[in-house]
Design a protein around this motif. Structure first.
Motif, PDB file in Angstrom:
ATOM      1  N   ARG A  99       1.017  -1.084   0.095  1.00 10.04           N
ATOM      2  CA  ARG A  99      -0.018  -0.094   0.076  1.00 10.04           C
ATOM      3  C   ARG A  99       0.871   1.118   0.009  1.00 10.04           C
ATOM      4  NH1 ARG A  99      -4.288  -1.538   4.674  1.00 10.04           N
ATOM      5  NH2 ARG A  99      -5.227  -3.494   3.756  1.00 10.04           N
ATOM      6  N   GLU A 100       0.451   2.330  -0.539  1.00 15.95           N
ATOM      7  CA  GLU A 100       1.207   3.559  -0.326  1.00 15.95           C
ATOM      8  C   GLU A 100       0.171   4.722  -0.523  1.00 15.95           C
ATOM      9  OE1 GLU A 100       1.868   4.851  -4.949  1.00 15.95           O
ATOM     10  OE2 GLU A 100       3.633   3.246  -4.178  1.00 15.95           O
ATOM     11  N   ARG A 101       0.679   5.725  -0.092  1.00 12.93           N
ATOM     12  CA  ARG A 101       0.043   7.255  -0.129  1.00 12.93           C
ATOM     13  C   ARG A 101       0.952   8.271  -0.495  1.00 12.93           C
ATOM     14  NH1 ARG A 101       1.573  10.388   4.223  1.00 12.93           N
ATOM     15  NH2 ARG A 101       1.956   9.241   6.141  1.00 12.93           N
ATOM     16  N   ARG A 102       0.466   9.286  -0.690  1.00 15.98           N
ATOM     17  CA  ARG A 102       1.325  10.464  -1.135  1.00 15.98           C
ATOM     18  C   ARG A 102       1.738  11.147   0.403  1.00 15.98           C
ATOM     19  NH1 ARG A 102      -1.780  14.265  -5.662  1.00 15.98           N
ATOM     20  NH2 ARG A 102      -1.488  12.847  -7.340  1.00 15.98           N
ATOM     21  N   SER A 103       3.123  11.386   0.375  1.00 19.80           N
ATOM     22  CA  SER A 103       3.665  12.003   1.670  1.00 19.80           C
ATOM     23  C   SER A 103       3.445  13.519   1.538  1.00 19.80           C
ATOM     24  CB  SER A 103       5.309  11.936   1.509  1.00 19.80           C
ATOM     25  OG  SER A 103       5.776  12.708   2.413  1.00 19.80           O
ATOM     26  N   GLU A 104       3.298  14.088   2.612  1.00 21.12           N
ATOM     27  CA  GLU A 104       3.375  15.620   2.825  1.00 21.12           C
ATOM     28  C   GLU A 104       4.582  16.145   2.125  1.00 21.12           C
ATOM     29  OE1 GLU A 104       2.625  16.544   6.873  1.00 21.12           O
ATOM     30  OE2 GLU A 104       0.666  15.738   6.931  1.00 21.12           O
ATOM     31  N   LEU A 105       5.736  15.456   2.066  1.00 22.95           N
ATOM     32  CA  LEU A 105       7.080  15.970   1.542  1.00 22.95           C
ATOM     33  C   LEU A 105       6.788  16.108  -0.125  1.00 22.95           C
ATOM     34  CD1 LEU A 105       9.666  14.084   3.417  1.00 22.95           C
ATOM     35  CD2 LEU A 105       9.034  16.278   3.792  1.00 22.95           C
ATOM     36  N   PRO A 106       6.930  17.038  -0.906  1.00 20.80           N
ATOM     37  CA  PRO A 106       6.654  17.010  -2.287  1.00 20.80           C
ATOM     38  C   PRO A 106       7.305  16.002  -2.915  1.00 20.80           C
ATOM     39  CG  PRO A 106       7.054  19.335  -1.332  1.00 20.80           C
ATOM     40  CD  PRO A 106       7.405  18.189  -0.311  1.00 20.80           C
ATOM     41  N   GLY A 107       6.366  15.152  -3.625  1.00 19.31           N
ATOM     42  CA  GLY A 107       7.036  14.423  -4.526  1.00 19.31           C
ATOM     43  C   GLY A 107       7.311  12.984  -3.905  1.00 19.31           C
ATOM     44  N   ALA A 108       7.080  12.858  -2.584  1.00 26.54           N
ATOM     45  CA  ALA A 108       7.596  11.658  -1.998  1.00 26.54           C
ATOM     46  C   ALA A 108       6.211  10.717  -1.510  1.00 26.54           C
ATOM     47  CB  ALA A 108       8.142  12.045  -0.717  1.00 26.54           C
ATOM     48  N   VAL A 109       6.725   9.470  -1.557  1.00 28.44           N
ATOM     49  CA  VAL A 109       5.456   8.536  -1.080  1.00 28.44           C
ATOM     50  C   VAL A 109       5.676   7.579   0.135  1.00 28.44           C
ATOM     51  CG1 VAL A 109       4.505   6.341  -2.092  1.00 28.44           C
ATOM     52  CG2 VAL A 109       5.092   8.168  -3.634  1.00 28.44           C
ATOM     53  N   VAL A 110       4.746   7.654   0.719  1.00 25.75           N
ATOM     54  CA  VAL A 110       4.999   6.482   2.193  1.00 25.75           C
ATOM     55  C   VAL A 110       4.224   5.089   1.621  1.00 25.75           C
ATOM     56  CG1 VAL A 110       4.248   6.194   4.546  1.00 25.75           C
ATOM     57  CG2 VAL A 110       4.780   8.505   3.854  1.00 25.75           C
ATOM     58  N   TRP A 111       5.047   3.945   1.924  1.00 31.40           N
ATOM     59  CA  TRP A 111       4.589   2.965   1.429  1.00 31.40           C
ATOM     60  C   TRP A 111       4.726   1.885   2.606  1.00 31.40           C
ATOM     61  CZ3 TRP A 111       8.351  -0.884   1.541  1.00 31.40           C
ATOM     62  CH2 TRP A 111       9.692  -0.578   1.323  1.00 31.40           C
ATOM     63  N   THR A 112       3.958   0.908   2.677  1.00 30.09           N
ATOM     64  CA  THR A 112       3.914  -0.232   3.676  1.00 30.09           C
ATOM     65  C   THR A 112       3.789  -1.663   2.942  1.00 30.09           C
ATOM     66  OG1 THR A 112       1.393  -0.143   4.104  1.00 30.09           O
ATOM     67  CG2 THR A 112       3.075   1.183   5.452  1.00 30.09           C
ATOM     68  N   VAL A 113       4.464  -2.755   3.464  1.00 33.17           N
ATOM     69  CA  VAL A 113       4.158  -3.929   2.929  1.00 33.17           C
ATOM     70  C   VAL A 113       4.282  -4.973   4.094  1.00 33.17           C
ATOM     71  CG1 VAL A 113       5.457  -5.752   1.768  1.00 33.17           C
ATOM     72  CG2 VAL A 113       5.417  -3.624   0.816  1.00 33.17           C
ATOM     73  N   THR A 114       3.586  -5.806   4.403  1.00 31.32           N
ATOM     74  CA  THR A 114       3.494  -7.100   5.121  1.00 31.32           C
ATOM     75  C   THR A 114       3.625  -8.137   4.267  1.00 31.32           C
ATOM     76  OG1 THR A 114       2.271  -5.962   6.774  1.00 31.32           O
ATOM     77  CG2 THR A 114       2.595  -8.236   6.867  1.00 31.32           C
ATOM     78  N   ARG A 115       4.621  -8.998   4.337  1.00 33.51           N
ATOM     79  CA  ARG A 115       4.924 -10.502   3.636  1.00 33.51           C
ATOM     80  C   ARG A 115       3.906 -11.296   3.887  1.00 33.51           C
ATOM     81  NH1 ARG A 115       9.452 -11.257   0.336  1.00 33.51           N
ATOM     82  NH2 ARG A 115      11.271  -9.598   0.616  1.00 33.51           N
ATOM     83  N   ALA A 116       2.944 -11.652   3.073  1.00 31.88           N
ATOM     84  CA  ALA A 116       2.150 -12.783   3.274  1.00 31.88           C
ATOM     85  C   ALA A 116       2.939 -14.270   3.290  1.00 31.88           C
ATOM     86  CB  ALA A 116       1.144 -12.811   2.133  1.00 31.88           C
ATOM     87  N   ALA A 117       3.975 -14.220   2.410  1.00 32.45           N
ATOM     88  CA  ALA A 117       4.731 -15.584   2.441  1.00 32.45           C
ATOM     89  C   ALA A 117       6.029 -15.498   2.177  1.00 32.45           C
ATOM     90  CB  ALA A 117       4.085 -16.394   1.398  1.00 32.45           C
TER      91      ALA A 117
END
Length: 232
Positions: A3-21
Protein backbone atom coordinates in the motif's frame (compact mmCIF):
# COMPACT_ATOMS: atom_id res chain seq x y z
CA UNK A 1 0.00 -6.56 0.65
CA UNK A 2 1.58 -3.38 -0.74
CA UNK A 3 0.00 0.00 0.00
CA UNK A 4 1.14 3.54 -0.56
CA UNK A 5 0.01 7.13 -0.07
CA UNK A 6 1.30 10.51 -1.04
CA UNK A 7 3.64 12.03 1.49
CA UNK A 8 3.41 15.55 2.81
CA UNK A 9 6.94 15.96 1.44
CA UNK A 10 6.67 17.12 -2.19
CA UNK A 11 6.96 14.22 -4.61
CA UNK A 12 7.54 11.59 -1.91
CA UNK A 13 5.50 8.46 -1.19
CA UNK A 14 4.91 6.54 2.05
CA UNK A 15 4.53 2.80 1.47
CA UNK A 16 3.93 -0.27 3.61
CA UNK A 17 4.36 -3.99 2.96
CA UNK A 18 3.65 -7.06 5.06
CA UNK A 19 4.97 -10.28 3.58
CA UNK A 20 2.16 -12.80 3.22
CA UNK A 21 4.66 -15.58 2.49
CA UNK A 22 8.38 -16.11 2.49
CA UNK A 23 10.18 -15.66 -0.80
CA UNK A 24 11.76 -13.09 -3.11
CA UNK A 25 10.12 -9.93 -4.40
CA UNK A 26 11.31 -7.83 -7.32
CA UNK A 27 11.79 -4.06 -6.88
CA UNK A 28 12.24 -2.27 -10.19
CA UNK A 29 14.64 0.64 -10.68
CA UNK A 30 12.92 4.02 -10.43
CA UNK A 31 15.62 6.63 -9.86
CA UNK A 32 14.60 7.00 -6.22
CA UNK A 33 16.13 6.41 -2.79
CA UNK A 34 14.12 5.13 0.19
CA UNK A 35 14.29 5.36 3.96
CA UNK A 36 12.95 2.00 5.18
CA UNK A 37 12.04 0.47 8.53
CA UNK A 38 11.91 -3.32 8.66
CA UNK A 39 10.47 -5.26 11.59
CA UNK A 40 13.40 -7.67 11.22
CA UNK A 41 16.31 -5.45 10.12
CA UNK A 42 15.53 -2.03 11.55
CA UNK A 43 16.26 1.16 9.60
CA UNK A 44 17.79 0.88 6.15
CA UNK A 45 18.56 3.08 3.18
CA UNK A 46 17.78 1.75 -0.29
CA UNK A 47 20.00 3.40 -2.87
CA UNK A 48 19.10 4.06 -6.51
CA UNK A 49 19.09 0.82 -8.48
CA UNK A 50 20.43 0.32 -11.98
CA UNK A 51 18.74 -3.09 -12.25
CA UNK A 52 15.89 -4.77 -10.40
CA UNK A 53 16.63 -5.56 -6.76
CA UNK A 54 15.40 -8.97 -5.61
CA UNK A 55 14.51 -8.77 -1.91
CA UNK A 56 13.86 -11.79 0.26
CA UNK A 57 12.49 -12.27 3.76
CA UNK A 58 10.25 -14.37 6.02
CA UNK A 59 6.47 -14.36 6.06
CA UNK A 60 5.06 -11.68 8.37
CA UNK A 61 7.97 -9.26 8.01
CA UNK A 62 6.69 -5.68 7.92
CA UNK A 63 8.17 -2.72 6.11
CA UNK A 64 7.40 0.98 6.24
CA UNK A 65 9.17 3.12 3.67
CA UNK A 66 9.48 6.72 2.60
CA UNK A 67 10.39 6.93 -1.08
CA UNK A 68 11.95 10.22 -2.11
CA UNK A 69 11.60 11.62 -5.62
CA UNK A 70 14.71 11.36 -7.78
CA UNK A 71 17.44 13.70 -6.55
CA UNK A 72 16.05 14.34 -3.04
CA UNK A 73 17.73 11.49 -1.13
CA UNK A 74 21.23 13.04 -1.03
CA UNK A 75 19.94 16.05 0.91
CA UNK A 76 18.28 13.74 3.46
CA UNK A 77 21.06 11.19 3.90
CA UNK A 78 24.00 13.56 3.60
CA UNK A 79 26.03 11.91 0.86
CA UNK A 80 26.03 11.67 -2.95
CA UNK A 81 23.62 9.18 -4.46
CA UNK A 82 26.32 7.28 -6.35
CA UNK A 83 27.73 6.10 -3.02
CA UNK A 84 24.44 4.24 -2.44
CA UNK A 85 23.95 2.95 -5.96
CA UNK A 86 22.61 -0.64 -6.04
CA UNK A 87 23.04 -0.94 -2.26
CA UNK A 88 20.96 -1.50 0.87
CA UNK A 89 22.76 0.14 3.78
CA UNK A 90 21.92 0.27 7.53
CA UNK A 91 21.01 3.83 8.41
CA UNK A 92 23.44 3.60 11.35
CA UNK A 93 26.27 3.52 8.79
CA UNK A 94 25.26 7.05 7.72
CA UNK A 95 23.86 8.72 10.84
CA UNK A 96 24.97 8.58 14.50
CA UNK A 97 23.94 5.29 16.08
CA UNK A 98 22.06 6.87 19.06
CA UNK A 99 19.95 8.92 16.64
CA UNK A 100 19.13 5.85 14.58
CA UNK A 101 18.30 3.75 17.67
CA UNK A 102 15.89 6.39 18.95
CA UNK A 103 14.25 6.74 15.55
CA UNK A 104 13.83 2.97 15.23
CA UNK A 105 12.06 2.82 18.59
CA UNK A 106 9.72 5.66 17.61
CA UNK A 107 8.84 4.03 14.30
CA UNK A 108 8.26 0.60 15.86
CA UNK A 109 5.87 1.97 18.49
CA UNK A 110 4.04 4.58 16.41
CA UNK A 111 0.42 4.24 15.28
CA UNK A 112 1.40 5.98 12.03
CA UNK A 113 5.06 5.10 11.54
CA UNK A 114 5.22 6.73 8.13
CA UNK A 115 4.64 10.09 9.74
CA UNK A 116 7.69 9.57 11.95
CA UNK A 117 9.85 8.99 8.89
CA UNK A 118 8.33 12.02 7.18
CA UNK A 119 9.04 14.29 10.15
CA UNK A 120 12.68 13.21 10.35
CA UNK A 121 13.20 13.62 6.61
CA UNK A 122 11.53 17.05 6.63
CA UNK A 123 13.86 18.21 9.39
CA UNK A 124 16.91 16.95 7.50
CA UNK A 125 15.79 18.67 4.32
CA UNK A 126 15.16 21.94 6.15
CA UNK A 127 18.61 21.81 7.74
CA UNK A 128 20.23 21.19 4.35
CA UNK A 129 18.30 23.94 2.57
CA UNK A 130 16.06 21.55 0.65
CA UNK A 131 16.70 19.36 -2.40
CA UNK A 132 19.06 20.51 -5.13
CA UNK A 133 16.89 22.71 -7.41
CA UNK A 134 18.28 20.99 -10.49
CA UNK A 135 16.74 17.63 -9.61
CA UNK A 136 13.08 18.37 -10.37
CA UNK A 137 13.44 20.05 -13.81
CA UNK A 138 16.02 17.53 -14.95
CA UNK A 139 13.83 14.60 -13.94
CA UNK A 140 10.75 16.22 -15.48
CA UNK A 141 12.51 16.79 -18.79
CA UNK A 142 13.74 13.22 -19.05
CA UNK A 143 10.43 11.79 -17.79
CA UNK A 144 8.66 13.68 -20.58
CA UNK A 145 10.79 11.84 -23.10
CA UNK A 146 13.19 14.64 -24.02
CA UNK A 147 16.68 13.53 -24.96
CA UNK A 148 19.62 14.28 -22.70
CA UNK A 149 21.12 16.93 -24.98
CA UNK A 150 17.89 18.90 -25.23
CA UNK A 151 17.33 18.66 -21.49
CA UNK A 152 20.90 19.79 -20.72
CA UNK A 153 20.59 22.74 -23.09
CA UNK A 154 17.32 23.83 -21.51
CA UNK A 155 19.00 23.80 -18.10
CA UNK A 156 22.07 25.67 -19.33
CA UNK A 157 24.47 22.83 -18.54
CA UNK A 158 27.23 21.21 -20.55
CA UNK A 159 27.34 17.42 -20.91
CA UNK A 160 30.17 16.86 -18.40
CA UNK A 161 28.66 19.17 -15.79
CA UNK A 162 25.28 17.49 -16.22
CA UNK A 163 26.85 14.05 -15.81
CA UNK A 164 28.64 15.04 -12.59
CA UNK A 165 25.52 16.57 -11.10
CA UNK A 166 23.46 13.54 -12.12
CA UNK A 167 25.85 11.12 -10.40
CA UNK A 168 25.53 13.07 -7.16
CA UNK A 169 21.75 13.49 -7.39
CA UNK A 170 20.56 10.21 -8.92
CA UNK A 171 23.46 7.78 -8.55
CA UNK A 172 24.08 7.46 -12.28
CA UNK A 173 24.32 9.59 -15.41
CA UNK A 174 21.36 11.18 -17.19
CA UNK A 175 21.25 8.55 -19.93
CA UNK A 176 20.73 5.78 -17.40
CA UNK A 177 18.09 7.84 -15.59
CA UNK A 178 16.34 8.46 -18.90
CA UNK A 179 16.29 4.70 -19.64
CA UNK A 180 14.80 3.95 -16.23
CA UNK A 181 12.13 6.65 -16.49
CA UNK A 182 11.19 5.50 -19.99
CA UNK A 183 10.81 1.94 -18.74
CA UNK A 184 8.50 3.19 -15.98
CA UNK A 185 6.33 4.94 -18.60
CA UNK A 186 6.26 1.83 -20.75
CA UNK A 187 5.25 -0.45 -17.89
CA UNK A 188 2.47 1.92 -16.84
CA UNK A 189 1.01 1.74 -20.35
CA UNK A 190 1.44 -2.04 -20.56
CA UNK A 191 -0.26 -2.59 -17.20
CA UNK A 192 -3.15 -0.44 -18.40
CA UNK A 193 -3.69 -2.90 -21.25
CA UNK A 194 -1.86 -1.18 -24.09
CA UNK A 195 -0.42 -3.73 -26.58
CA UNK A 196 3.35 -4.08 -26.45
CA UNK A 197 3.93 -2.81 -30.00
CA UNK A 198 1.95 0.34 -29.23
CA UNK A 199 3.76 0.77 -25.91
CA UNK A 200 7.09 0.69 -27.76
CA UNK A 201 5.94 3.26 -30.31
CA UNK A 202 4.47 5.64 -27.74
CA UNK A 203 7.48 5.59 -25.44
CA UNK A 204 10.23 6.03 -28.02
CA UNK A 205 11.62 2.52 -28.44
CA UNK A 206 12.72 1.56 -31.94
CA UNK A 207 10.33 -1.39 -31.95
CA UNK A 208 8.82 -4.07 -29.72
CA UNK A 209 12.07 -6.05 -29.73
CA UNK A 210 13.94 -2.99 -28.41
CA UNK A 211 11.38 -2.66 -25.61
CA UNK A 212 11.77 -6.34 -24.74
CA UNK A 213 15.56 -6.02 -24.54
CA UNK A 214 15.32 -2.99 -22.24
CA UNK A 215 12.85 -4.77 -19.96
CA UNK A 216 15.17 -7.74 -19.62
CA UNK A 217 18.20 -5.50 -19.11
CA UNK A 218 16.66 -3.34 -16.37
CA UNK A 219 14.08 -5.68 -14.81
CA UNK A 220 15.80 -9.02 -15.35
CA UNK A 221 12.66 -10.80 -16.56
CA UNK A 222 10.41 -10.70 -19.65
CA UNK A 223 7.72 -8.07 -20.00
CA UNK A 224 4.89 -10.57 -19.60
CA UNK A 225 6.23 -11.53 -16.16
CA UNK A 226 6.02 -7.91 -15.00
CA UNK A 227 2.39 -7.46 -16.01
CA UNK A 228 1.21 -9.47 -13.03
CA UNK A 229 1.83 -8.56 -9.37
CA UNK A 230 5.22 -6.84 -9.13
CA UNK A 231 7.39 -4.65 -7.02
CA UNK A 232 6.93 -0.95 -6.70
Amino acid sequence: MYRERRSELPGAVVWTVTRAAAGPGRVLPDGCTDLIWSSRSGLLVAGPDTVAHVADGPAGERYVGLRFPPGTGPAVFGLPAHELRDRRVPLAALWPEPVVAGLAERVASADRPGQVLEAVAAARLAADGGPDPLAAPLTAGLAAGRDVGTTAEALGLGPRHLHRRSLALFGYGPKTLARILRLRRALALARAGTPAAEVAARTGYADQAHLSREVRSLAGVPLRQLLGPAGR
